[in-house]
Write a protein that holds these residues in place. Sequence first.
Motif, short mmCIF file in Angstrom:
data_model
loop_
_atom_site.label_atom_id
_atom_site.label_comp_id
_atom_site.label_asym_id
_atom_site.label_seq_id
_atom_site.Cartn_x
_atom_site.Cartn_y
_atom_site.Cartn_z
N ASN A 16 30.13 -10.96 -0.43
CA ASN A 16 29.72 -12.04 -1.32
C ASN A 16 30.85 -12.33 -2.30
O ASN A 16 31.12 -11.53 -3.19
N ARG A 17 31.53 -13.45 -2.07
CA ARG A 17 32.60 -13.90 -2.96
C ARG A 17 33.64 -12.82 -3.23
O ARG A 17 34.00 -12.53 -4.36
N GLY A 18 34.07 -12.20 -2.15
CA GLY A 18 35.10 -11.17 -2.25
C GLY A 18 34.60 -9.77 -2.51
O GLY A 18 35.36 -8.81 -2.44
N ALA B 24 10.69 -8.95 3.52
CA ALA B 24 10.76 -7.66 2.84
C ALA B 24 12.21 -7.20 2.73
O ALA B 24 12.62 -6.63 1.71
N PHE B 25 13.00 -7.45 3.78
CA PHE B 25 14.43 -7.10 3.74
C PHE B 25 15.12 -7.87 2.61
O PHE B 25 15.89 -7.29 1.84
N VAL B 26 14.86 -9.16 2.51
CA VAL B 26 15.47 -9.99 1.47
C VAL B 26 15.12 -9.44 0.09
O VAL B 26 16.00 -9.30 -0.78
N ALA B 27 13.86 -9.11 -0.12
CA ALA B 27 13.43 -8.58 -1.42
C ALA B 27 14.12 -7.25 -1.71
O ALA B 27 14.61 -7.03 -2.84
N ALA B 28 14.18 -6.37 -0.73
CA ALA B 28 14.82 -5.07 -0.92
C ALA B 28 16.31 -5.24 -1.18
O ALA B 28 16.89 -4.57 -2.05
N PHE B 29 16.96 -6.14 -0.44
CA PHE B 29 18.39 -6.39 -0.61
C PHE B 29 18.67 -6.90 -2.01
O PHE B 29 19.60 -6.43 -2.67
N ARG B 30 17.88 -7.86 -2.47
CA ARG B 30 18.08 -8.41 -3.82
C ARG B 30 17.93 -7.31 -4.89
O ARG B 30 18.69 -7.27 -5.86
N THR B 31 16.98 -6.42 -4.69
CA THR B 31 16.72 -5.36 -5.67
C THR B 31 17.83 -4.30 -5.64
O THR B 31 18.32 -3.89 -6.69
N ARG B 32 18.23 -3.88 -4.46
CA ARG B 32 19.18 -2.78 -4.34
C ARG B 32 20.64 -3.19 -4.52
O ARG B 32 21.45 -2.37 -4.95
N TYR B 33 20.97 -4.42 -4.17
CA TYR B 33 22.37 -4.85 -4.17
C TYR B 33 22.53 -6.17 -4.92
O TYR B 33 22.91 -7.18 -4.34
N PRO B 34 22.28 -6.18 -6.23
CA PRO B 34 22.34 -7.43 -6.98
C PRO B 34 23.71 -8.09 -6.93
O PRO B 34 23.81 -9.33 -6.90
N GLU B 35 24.79 -7.29 -6.89
CA GLU B 35 26.13 -7.88 -6.85
C GLU B 35 26.41 -8.56 -5.51
O GLU B 35 27.19 -9.52 -5.45
N LEU B 36 25.76 -8.11 -4.45
CA LEU B 36 25.92 -8.74 -3.13
C LEU B 36 24.94 -9.90 -2.94
O LEU B 36 25.14 -10.74 -2.07
N ALA B 37 23.87 -9.91 -3.75
CA ALA B 37 22.84 -10.95 -3.62
C ALA B 37 23.05 -12.12 -4.59
O ALA B 37 22.44 -13.17 -4.42
N SER B 38 23.93 -11.92 -5.55
CA SER B 38 24.13 -12.93 -6.58
C SER B 38 24.52 -14.29 -5.99
O SER B 38 25.39 -14.38 -5.12
#
Length: 132
Positions: free
Chosen positions: A110-112, A59-73
């Motif tokens: 994530n990548r700077g 659930a954390f992974v899903a929420a992180f991907r949704t809320r922070y796409p630039e950090l999850a890319s």
Amino acid sequence: MRFARACGVAAALWVLVACGSGTDTEFRDTTTASPETAGTQDERDRAAEMARYNADLAAFVAAFRTRYPELASNRNDDSIAHIAIEPCIDLANGADEPTVTATITAQAENRGTLPTPEQTQQIYRLVAPICP
């Protein structure tokens, strides 16, 4: 009506157990678990706790991907889960909030691209409740 039937069935079962079957069998206390049973229950408890923790991480992974796409890319799920795992280890070792948020900032980078202080606090609020 159902409740009355359930009570009647429960009462009948109690009477049967209390009166016995008419044989001279010894009544034994079945509330004490044997060591094997206790061990099995502990294993089940640990398995249930791990299943809950894994579900919380997903659930954390899903929420992180949704809320922070630039950090999850371009990150896989394990990499994102690690953003929660490291702070959980810090919390388990008694680290204070500034130490934990520093870990979150480092793990979420994530990548700077670093999370903003507000994002770091939001991620902290996502992470803290899932830590065992």
